[in-house]
Design an enzyme around this catalytic site. Structure first.
Site, short mmCIF file in Angstrom:
data_model
loop_
_atom_site.label_atom_id
_atom_site.label_comp_id
_atom_site.label_asym_id
_atom_site.label_seq_id
_atom_site.Cartn_x
_atom_site.Cartn_y
_atom_site.Cartn_z
N ASP A 32 27.88 43.80 32.18
CA ASP A 32 29.25 44.29 32.02
C ASP A 32 29.19 45.58 31.19
O ASP A 32 28.16 45.90 30.59
CB ASP A 32 30.11 43.24 31.27
CG ASP A 32 31.61 43.42 31.53
OD1 ASP A 32 32.14 44.50 31.23
OD2 ASP A 32 32.23 42.48 32.05
N ALA A 119 44.67 37.62 45.95
CA ALA A 119 45.87 37.39 46.77
C ALA A 119 46.68 38.68 46.93
O ALA A 119 47.55 38.75 47.81
CB ALA A 119 46.74 36.32 46.14
N CYS A 120 46.37 39.69 46.10
CA CYS A 120 47.08 40.98 46.21
C CYS A 120 46.77 41.68 47.52
O CYS A 120 47.38 42.70 47.84
CB CYS A 120 46.72 41.90 45.05
SG CYS A 120 47.47 41.36 43.51
N TYR A 149 45.13 48.32 44.48
CA TYR A 149 44.23 47.24 44.06
C TYR A 149 44.00 46.29 45.24
O TYR A 149 42.86 45.90 45.52
CB TYR A 149 44.86 46.52 42.87
CG TYR A 149 44.18 45.24 42.44
CD1 TYR A 149 42.94 45.26 41.81
CD2 TYR A 149 44.79 44.01 42.65
CE1 TYR A 149 42.32 44.08 41.41
CE2 TYR A 149 44.19 42.83 42.26
CZ TYR A 149 42.95 42.87 41.63
OH TYR A 149 42.35 41.69 41.24
N LYS A 153 40.53 45.52 47.53
CA LYS A 153 40.01 44.16 47.73
C LYS A 153 39.79 43.90 49.21
O LYS A 153 38.78 43.30 49.61
CB LYS A 153 40.99 43.13 47.15
CG LYS A 153 41.04 43.10 45.62
CD LYS A 153 39.75 42.60 45.05
CE LYS A 153 39.79 42.40 43.55
NZ LYS A 153 38.46 42.18 42.97
N GLU A 191 46.73 42.50 30.30
CA GLU A 191 47.07 41.07 30.35
C GLU A 191 48.03 40.78 31.49
O GLU A 191 48.81 41.62 31.89
CB GLU A 191 47.66 40.60 29.01
CG GLU A 191 48.98 41.20 28.62
CD GLU A 191 48.84 42.55 27.92
OE1 GLU A 191 47.77 43.17 28.00
OE2 GLU A 191 49.83 43.00 27.31
N ALA A 193 50.87 37.88 33.45
CA ALA A 193 52.12 37.24 33.01
C ALA A 193 51.92 36.04 32.07
O ALA A 193 52.58 35.99 31.01
CB ALA A 193 52.96 36.85 34.22
N GLN A 218 61.36 36.09 40.63
CA GLN A 218 60.20 36.21 41.52
C GLN A 218 59.28 35.00 41.31
O GLN A 218 59.20 34.47 40.19
CB GLN A 218 59.46 37.55 41.33
CG GLN A 218 58.73 37.74 40.02
CD GLN A 218 59.62 38.31 38.94
OE1 GLN A 218 60.80 38.04 38.85
NE2 GLN A 218 59.02 39.10 38.05
P1 NAD Z 1 38.43 41.02 33.69
O1 NAD Z 1 39.04 42.39 33.65
O2 NAD Z 1 38.59 40.15 32.50
O3 NAD Z 1 36.88 41.12 34.05
C1 NAD Z 1 36.34 42.16 34.84
C2 NAD Z 1 35.15 42.71 34.09
O4 NAD Z 1 34.54 43.74 34.88
C3 NAD Z 1 35.52 43.36 32.74
O5 NAD Z 1 34.86 42.70 31.68
C4 NAD Z 1 35.09 44.79 32.90
O6 NAD Z 1 34.57 45.36 31.71
C5 NAD Z 1 34.01 44.67 33.98
N1 NAD Z 1 33.78 45.97 34.61
C6 NAD Z 1 34.71 46.85 35.04
N2 NAD Z 1 34.11 47.96 35.49
C7 NAD Z 1 32.78 47.78 35.34
C8 NAD Z 1 31.64 48.60 35.61
N3 NAD Z 1 31.77 49.81 36.12
N4 NAD Z 1 30.41 48.10 35.33
C9 NAD Z 1 30.27 46.85 34.78
N5 NAD Z 1 31.32 46.04 34.50
C10 NAD Z 1 32.55 46.51 34.78
O7 NAD Z 1 39.04 40.32 34.99
P2 NAD Z 1 39.00 38.79 35.45
O8 NAD Z 1 40.37 38.25 35.30
O9 NAD Z 1 37.86 38.10 34.79
O10 NAD Z 1 38.73 38.97 37.00
C11 NAD Z 1 37.42 38.86 37.58
C12 NAD Z 1 37.49 39.20 39.05
O11 NAD Z 1 38.44 38.35 39.72
C13 NAD Z 1 37.96 40.63 39.34
O12 NAD Z 1 37.25 41.12 40.44
C14 NAD Z 1 39.41 40.47 39.71
O13 NAD Z 1 39.87 41.51 40.53
C15 NAD Z 1 39.39 39.13 40.42
N6 NAD Z 1 40.71 38.47 40.38
C16 NAD Z 1 41.18 37.97 39.21
C17 NAD Z 1 42.42 37.36 39.16
C18 NAD Z 1 42.98 36.80 37.89
O14 NAD Z 1 44.09 36.26 37.92
N7 NAD Z 1 42.30 36.89 36.76
C19 NAD Z 1 43.19 37.28 40.33
C20 NAD Z 1 42.69 37.82 41.51
C21 NAD Z 1 41.42 38.39 41.53
#
Ligand code: NAD
Length: 327
Positions: A32, A119-120, A149, A153, A191, A193, A218
């Site tokens: 990360d 889901a987006c 976004y 995806k 963050e 909702a 919503q």
């Molecule tokens: P998060 O933002 O907490 O974690 C994502 C991590 O990716 C972060 O720690 C960030 O530092 C790291 N990152 C970003 N760019 C980077 C780079 N260039 N190199 C290395 N690391 C990098 O998000 P999350 O909630 O843990 O989500 C994880 C995955 O699940 C994501 O792909 C997100 O799109 C997907 N997702 C999450 C949700 C949700 O509700 N949390 C819903 C749909 C999809």
């Protein structure tokens, strides 16, 4: 010993997943841009690196891992994704991460790679009625996500599927619906909702008021982190490639979500509705395909997850400002 690489292991889902995989006996490497903010990483090896750089991807995928979990993305809640201000970064950064990771995984001969879609990516036109949103996996096309976004995806889902088809990469793809729980962003502008509302409720004095973006009518569903990880691991162990929804089918309005959080906190607050970025009018997970393919789907009531999440955010708020009125 089985080996796993968790990309995005400093983030919310990735940090929980590293812990879960360690508990299952894996040797785990995390990568990360940052270490997990709220707890020590459980990974055996943690690399600080930028996955937009192909050389970094090649160096962390230095062996044919049993599992790779590609969770790294430039992402956040409505305040990050739906304002339009971060669109170029979201598409460019997450696009590069996926382009690099899929190629490095192929070259290194990894056994299986999981990709976290969202889901987006579902079309906006099926999510205008808050009482009857349509999010079955086969409703993805004709594509019309309401955010860049979501478009990224969708592109990356197709990228992983193309590598599976042309290069035999063994992929698994899930579309997450609003995952929540402790140890996630709660006040840094990314963050979502549940965390934002937990923070507002924790900061308010009993009998006071919280602000909410939009009219609160919503609808969404929210899945607790442990059930998300259970679903991911079951998908990885199955023969089903996906894409498949991983979410809860307990659809609530955002007003109802706020009321549940107030119950967890034992506070009565009024809600002031203000303009703000919102996303689609209605969304719910459709778990029929997940049930059919895995013989299992999440079932924990939303209230239970909130009862585990609120106390952590309350603690964070207190640490952040010991003079805050929260009790
Ligand atoms: P998060 O933002 O907490 O974690 C994502 C991590 O990716 C972060 O720690 C960030 O530092 C790291 N990152 C970003 N760019 C980077 C780079 N260039 N190199 C290395 N690391 C990098 O998000 P999350 O909630 O843990 O989500 C994880 C995955 O699940 C994501 O792909 C997100 O799109 C997907 N997702 C999450 C949700 C949700 O509700 N949390 C819903 C749909 C999809």
């Amino acid at each position: 010993m089985k080996t796993a690489l968790v990309c995005g292991a400093g983030g919310f889902i990735g940090s929980h997943l590293a812990k879960r995989l360690k508990g299952e006996g894996y040797w785990v490497r995390g990568i990360d841009l940052k270490y997990p903010e709220f707890a020590e990483t459980a990974a055996d090896d943690f690399v600080i690196g930028d996955l937009r750089d192909p050389r970094v991807c090649e160096s962390v995928v230095d062996q044919p891992f049993d599992d790779i979990y590609q969770l790294a993305a430039d992402m956040g809640g409505a305040g990050f994704v739906f304002t339009g201000e971060n669109d170029a970064d979201i598409m460019h950064n997450s696009g590069l991460i996926n382009l690099n990771m899929v190629a490095s995984s192929c070259t290194a001969g990894v056994k299986k790679i999981f990709y976290s879609s969202s889901a987006c990516m579902y079309p906006e036109y099926n999510q205008t009625d808050p009482d009857n949103p349509k999010c079955s996996e086969d409703s993805a096309y004709p594509a019309s996500p309401d955010s860049e976004y979501g478009w990224e995806k969708l592109f990356s889902e197709r990228l992983y599927l193309a590598f599976a088809r042309n290069h035999g990469l063994n992929v698994r793809i899930a579309r997450f619906h609003n995952i929540f729980g402790p140890y996630g962003s709660w006040k840094d502008g990314r963050e979502k909702a549940p965390a934002a509302l937990c923070r507002k409720v924790a900061q308010a004095s009993d009998g006071g008021e919280i602000e909410m973006w939009g009219d609160g009518l919503q609808t969404r569903s929210f899945l607790y982190i442990d059930e998300c990880l259970e679903s991911v691991r079951r998908l990885m162990e199955s023969d089903f490639i996906g894409p498949v929804n991983i979410g809860s089918e307990e659809m609530v309005t955002i007003n109802q979500l706020a009321e549940m959080i107030m119950d967890s906190a034992g506070k009565k607050l009024s809600i002031k509705h203000i303009p703000g970025p919102l996303g689609v009018r209605g969304r719910n997970s459709d778990n029929r395909l997940l049930k059919e393919k895995l013989g299992w789907s999440p079932s924990e009531p939303l209230r239970e997850g909130l009862n585990k999440t609120y106390p952590w955010i309350h603690e964070m708020v207190e640490k952040d400002n010991p003079l805050s009125p929260c009790k």
